[in-house]
Design an enzyme around this catalytic site. Structure first.
Site, PDB file in Angstrom:
ATOM      1  N   LYS A  24     -10.089  -9.939  -9.867  1.00 35.35           N
ATOM      2  CA  LYS A  24     -10.507  -9.020  -8.803  1.00 35.35           C
ATOM      3  C   LYS A  24     -10.633  -7.593  -9.334  1.00 35.35           C
ATOM      4  O   LYS A  24     -11.611  -6.898  -9.039  1.00 35.35           O
ATOM      5  CB  LYS A  24      -9.494  -9.087  -7.647  1.00 35.35           C
ATOM      6  CG  LYS A  24      -9.850  -8.235  -6.445  1.00 35.35           C
ATOM      7  CD  LYS A  24      -9.386  -8.879  -5.154  1.00 35.35           C
ATOM      8  CE  LYS A  24      -7.899  -8.721  -4.905  1.00 35.35           C
ATOM      9  NZ  LYS A  24      -7.542  -7.369  -4.426  1.00 35.35           N
ATOM     10  N   SER A  25      -9.675  -7.146 -10.104  1.00 35.38           N
ATOM     11  CA  SER A  25      -9.702  -5.763 -10.615  1.00 35.38           C
ATOM     12  C   SER A  25     -10.935  -5.537 -11.474  1.00 35.38           C
ATOM     13  O   SER A  25     -11.633  -4.520 -11.343  1.00 35.38           O
ATOM     14  CB  SER A  25      -8.452  -5.492 -11.452  1.00 35.38           C
ATOM     15  OG  SER A  25      -7.307  -5.539 -10.646  1.00 35.38           O
ATOM     16  N   ARG A  78     -14.524  -3.139 -10.730  1.00 36.64           N
ATOM     17  CA  ARG A  78     -14.921  -2.115 -11.707  1.00 36.64           C
ATOM     18  C   ARG A  78     -16.309  -2.390 -12.267  1.00 36.64           C
ATOM     19  O   ARG A  78     -17.078  -1.459 -12.538  1.00 36.64           O
ATOM     20  CB  ARG A  78     -13.867  -2.039 -12.823  1.00 36.64           C
ATOM     21  CG  ARG A  78     -12.559  -1.353 -12.352  1.00 36.64           C
ATOM     22  CD  ARG A  78     -11.377  -1.782 -13.208  1.00 36.64           C
ATOM     23  NE  ARG A  78     -10.148  -1.061 -12.915  1.00 36.64           N
ATOM     24  CZ  ARG A  78      -9.306  -1.336 -11.905  1.00 36.64           C
ATOM     25  NH1 ARG A  78      -9.579  -2.316 -11.053  1.00 36.64           N
ATOM     26  NH2 ARG A  78      -8.186  -0.633 -11.742  1.00 36.64           N
ATOM     27  N   GLY A 100      -8.126  -2.491  -0.655  1.00 41.79           N
ATOM     28  CA  GLY A 100      -7.517  -1.238  -1.101  1.00 41.79           C
ATOM     29  C   GLY A 100      -8.147  -0.749  -2.395  1.00 41.79           C
ATOM     30  O   GLY A 100      -8.493   0.431  -2.530  1.00 41.79           O
ATOM     31  N   ARG A 121      -2.883   1.818   5.442  1.00 43.96           N
ATOM     32  CA  ARG A 121      -2.379   2.103   4.086  1.00 43.96           C
ATOM     33  C   ARG A 121      -2.622   3.562   3.687  1.00 43.96           C
ATOM     34  O   ARG A 121      -3.619   4.158   4.074  1.00 43.96           O
ATOM     35  CB  ARG A 121      -3.033   1.148   3.075  1.00 43.96           C
ATOM     36  CG  ARG A 121      -2.708  -0.304   3.396  1.00 43.96           C
ATOM     37  CD  ARG A 121      -3.335  -1.266   2.429  1.00 43.96           C
ATOM     38  NE  ARG A 121      -2.769  -1.139   1.088  1.00 43.96           N
ATOM     39  CZ  ARG A 121      -3.202  -1.816   0.037  1.00 43.96           C
ATOM     40  NH1 ARG A 121      -4.224  -2.644   0.162  1.00 43.96           N
ATOM     41  NH2 ARG A 121      -2.627  -1.673  -1.132  1.00 43.96           N
ATOM     42  N   GLN A 148      -4.841   2.158  -9.346  1.00 47.26           N
ATOM     43  CA  GLN A 148      -5.886   2.611  -8.421  1.00 47.26           C
ATOM     44  C   GLN A 148      -6.003   4.130  -8.453  1.00 47.26           C
ATOM     45  O   GLN A 148      -7.107   4.679  -8.474  1.00 47.26           O
ATOM     46  CB  GLN A 148      -5.583   2.137  -7.001  1.00 47.26           C
ATOM     47  CG  GLN A 148      -5.682   0.623  -6.854  1.00 47.26           C
ATOM     48  CD  GLN A 148      -5.347   0.157  -5.452  1.00 47.26           C
ATOM     49  OE1 GLN A 148      -5.024   0.958  -4.575  1.00 47.26           O
ATOM     50  NE2 GLN A 148      -5.412  -1.151  -5.236  1.00 47.26           N
ATOM     51  N   ASP A 179       1.404  -7.554  -8.108  1.00 48.34           N
ATOM     52  CA  ASP A 179       0.922  -8.408  -7.023  1.00 48.34           C
ATOM     53  C   ASP A 179       1.603  -9.777  -6.998  1.00 48.34           C
ATOM     54  O   ASP A 179       1.304 -10.602  -6.137  1.00 48.34           O
ATOM     55  CB  ASP A 179      -0.597  -8.600  -7.145  1.00 48.34           C
ATOM     56  CG  ASP A 179      -1.342  -7.293  -6.886  1.00 48.34           C
ATOM     57  OD1 ASP A 179      -0.818  -6.446  -6.141  1.00 48.34           O
ATOM     58  OD2 ASP A 179      -2.446  -7.130  -7.440  1.00 48.34           O
ATOM     59  N   LYS A 193       1.517  -2.241   0.147  1.00 49.55           N
ATOM     60  CA  LYS A 193       0.436  -3.175  -0.180  1.00 49.55           C
ATOM     61  C   LYS A 193      -0.253  -3.610   1.124  1.00 49.55           C
ATOM     62  O   LYS A 193      -0.147  -2.934   2.125  1.00 49.55           O
ATOM     63  CB  LYS A 193       0.981  -4.364  -0.972  1.00 49.55           C
ATOM     64  CG  LYS A 193       1.523  -3.974  -2.340  1.00 49.55           C
ATOM     65  CD  LYS A 193       0.422  -3.445  -3.240  1.00 49.55           C
ATOM     66  CE  LYS A 193       0.944  -2.975  -4.582  1.00 49.55           C
ATOM     67  NZ  LYS A 193      -0.074  -2.253  -5.347  1.00 49.55           N
ATOM     68  N   ARG A 244       5.153  -5.792   1.721  1.00 54.70           N
ATOM     69  CA  ARG A 244       5.405  -7.096   1.086  1.00 54.70           C
ATOM     70  C   ARG A 244       6.873  -7.357   0.797  1.00 54.70           C
ATOM     71  O   ARG A 244       7.279  -8.521   0.692  1.00 54.70           O
ATOM     72  CB  ARG A 244       4.630  -7.201  -0.235  1.00 54.70           C
ATOM     73  CG  ARG A 244       3.246  -7.704  -0.045  1.00 54.70           C
ATOM     74  CD  ARG A 244       2.552  -8.061  -1.340  1.00 54.70           C
ATOM     75  NE  ARG A 244       1.170  -8.342  -1.019  1.00 54.70           N
ATOM     76  CZ  ARG A 244       0.146  -8.158  -1.837  1.00 54.70           C
ATOM     77  NH1 ARG A 244       0.350  -7.700  -3.051  1.00 54.70           N
ATOM     78  NH2 ARG A 244      -1.075  -8.446  -1.453  1.00 54.70           N
TER      79      ARG A 244
HETATM   80  C1  S3P Z   1      -5.167  -2.730  -8.651  1.00 51.93           C
HETATM   81  C2  S3P Z   1      -4.006  -2.007  -8.772  1.00 51.93           C
HETATM   82  C3  S3P Z   1      -2.767  -2.351  -8.056  1.00 51.93           C
HETATM   83  C4  S3P Z   1      -2.808  -3.770  -7.504  1.00 51.93           C
HETATM   84  C5  S3P Z   1      -4.105  -4.072  -6.833  1.00 51.93           C
HETATM   85  C6  S3P Z   1      -5.252  -3.943  -7.832  1.00 51.93           C
HETATM   86  C7  S3P Z   1      -6.360  -2.285  -9.408  1.00 51.93           C
HETATM   87  O1  S3P Z   1      -2.590  -1.439  -6.991  1.00 51.93           O
HETATM   88  O2  S3P Z   1      -1.754  -3.969  -6.575  1.00 51.93           O
HETATM   89  O3  S3P Z   1      -4.121  -5.383  -6.308  1.00 51.93           O
HETATM   90  O4  S3P Z   1      -7.323  -3.081  -9.538  1.00 51.93           O
HETATM   91  O5  S3P Z   1      -6.372  -1.150  -9.889  1.00 51.93           O
HETATM   92  P1  S3P Z   1      -1.843  -0.027  -7.177  1.00 51.93           P
HETATM   93  O6  S3P Z   1      -2.698   0.860  -7.992  1.00 51.93           O
HETATM   94  O7  S3P Z   1      -1.653   0.481  -5.780  1.00 51.93           O
HETATM   95  O8  S3P Z   1      -0.540  -0.367  -7.862  1.00 51.93           O
END
Ligand code: S3P
Length: 445
Positions: free
Chosen positions: A31-32, A36, A103, A131, A178, A329, A356, A360
């Site tokens: 997902k990350s 991007r 998020g 959030r 993030q 996560d 989150k 959580r």
């Molecule tokens: C993510 C960073 C994390 C993670 C989220 C994905 C990212 O969040 O919990 O699922 O892709 O940069 P935080 O930056 O709030 O720790």
């Protein structure tokens, strides 16, 4: 029936114990990395081609946002093609950007747009709207960004970049990829050098991908181990071919299920093994898991491999706070593994879990206790004393995909079935979860 707090029709589900899990599976793309790829593809010159991109709701929300900003984003055969607008050339959208539950997509996009002199409104579902966004908006305000937001810097909100945004140097106060990424993305359209100081290393996909797209990025470590990451703004990004590896956070559900369900043996192939993401696997090995990684290789600049697990009698361990960023996560599903382990598992440094998709830490502790697991929730830690798990209740998931998947996994090994009140949110990250688990033998109804 539509639950007003949930914004959709809830779909409950129950996991039944008794079946062993066997087979080889692949989980969808990380997902990350997927978010991007879309964001950088949209501001690159030329056509970026991403294979293995995660097609879950969160990432599709980011794809929709990039289209609204002018980029052509479409799937042709197996590849996602992103026709970049060029750096600094995104266009003002004519409607609010709706990020649903995402998020990462919303926060990174706020960064990407912070250097643009036009207003953009961000909206999301009730979970996202609760959030905190101040963690990204505060540093972005230092560039000159104007923000109009609901109480406490929450969605819905409108940002408007300064005509001449100022490059900043910002030390991130919380370990958050993030926040780091939002600032680096803002720096792309700000003349000069933007620097993020990161005392604790978090997932580094943004840095790696920026370098891949040809951005001048410099990373130095100071005497205290903090990383100083600098990008030079207003240079060209060159479109890339990106192969997205399997998401370790999604893989963790099948992996923990294989460890706690007696008689199981299963393999998850092509899992991202970037060391900033593998804290859960390290922890499970410390707990005595029979977990082997084969076929380690590098693909698209990231470490990947195939993970095989066999049912194991786990032991409780202490999981130190320093490890939290590399498994942030994965605590709900680790808590489920801990519930079946002998002795106490003490997870430290969990403050970030409270912000989150839901709180959580509280929701995990409540769900464990409701199913007969002895646990203690602290301000920023969780102790789980494992053994047999009674099960037998329906877990409230609070619009959180990972809570839903974690407790369905628990119900595959508990004494009596475990239900979850809603599985719709699983689509935000892992649409294939139910068919994939069922293909391994899981009984979900
Ligand atoms: C993510 C960073 C994390 C993670 C989220 C994905 C990212 O969040 O919990 O699922 O892709 O940069 P935080 O930056 O709030 O720790």
């Amino acid at each position: 029936m539509t639950d007003p707090k949930h914004d959709h029709t809830a779909m409950p589900m129950t996991a039944h114990p008794g079946a062993t899990l066997r087979g080889t599976v692949e989980v969808p793309g990380d997902k990350s990395i997927s978010h991007r790829a879309l964001l950088l593809g949209a501001v690159a010159s030329g056509q970026t081609r991403a294979t293995g991109l995660l097609e879950a709701d969160d990432v599709m929300a980011t794809a929709g946002a990039m289209r609204a900003l002018g980029a052509n984003v479409q799937k042709v055969d197996r590849a996602w093609l992103i026709d970049g607008m060029g750096n600094g050339a995104l266009m003002q959208p004519d409607a609010p950007l709706n990020f649903g539950n995402a998020g990462t997509g919303s926060r990174l996009c706020m960064g990407l747009l912070a250097g643009y002199d036009f207003p953009v409104t961000f909206v999301g579902d009730p979970s996202l709207s609760s959030r905190p966004m101040g963690r990204v908006l505060d540093p972005l305000r230092q560039t000159g960004l104007q923000v109009e937001a609901a109480e406490g810097d929450r969605l819905p909100l409108t940002i408007h970049g300064a005509p001449l945004p100022v490059p900043i140097t910002y030390r991130v106060p919380v370990a958050s990829a993030q926040v780091k990424s939002a600032i680096l993305l803002a720096g792309l359209n700000i003349a000069g050098i933007t620097t993020v100081i990161e005392p604790v290393k978090t997932r580094d996909h943004t840095e790696k991908m920026l370098a891949g797209f040809g951005v001048h990025i410099e990373i130095k470590e100071d005497g205290d181990g903090a990383r100083h990451i600098s990008v030079t703004g207003q240079t060209d990004l060159t479109a890339q071919d990106i192969t997205v590896p399997g998401d370790p956070s999604s893989a963790s559900f099948a992996i923990v299920a294989g460890l706690i369900v007696p008689g199981s043996e299963l393999t998850v192939k092509n899992v991202l093994l970037n060391p900033t993401r593998t804290g859960l696997f390290d922890t499970l090995i410390e707990m005595g898991a029979d977990l082997a990684i084969a076929n380690r290789r590098v693909s698209g600049g990231e470490d990947i491999g195939d993970i095989t697990v066999r049912h194991s009698q786990l032991r409780g361990v202490t999981v130190p706070a320093e490890r939290a960023p590399s498994m942030i996560d994965e605590y709900p599903v680790l808590s489920v593994a801990a519930a079946f382990a002998e002795g106490e598992t003490h997870m430290q440094g969990l403050e970030e879990l409270r912000v989150k998709e839901c709180d959580r830490l509280a929701v995990t502790a409540t769900a464990l206790a409701a199913n007969g697991v002895d646990c203690t929730e602290g301000e920023g830690d969780l102790r789980v004393r494992g053994g047999k798990v009674r099960g037998g209740t329906t877990v409230k998931t609070h619009l959180d995909h990972r809570i839903a998947m974690s407790f369905l996994v628990m119900g595959l090994a508990s004494e009596t079935p475990v239900g979850v009140d809603d599985t719709v949110m699983i689509n935000t990250s892992f649409r294939e979860f139910v068919p994939l688990m069922t293909s391994l033998g899981a009984k979900l109804s």
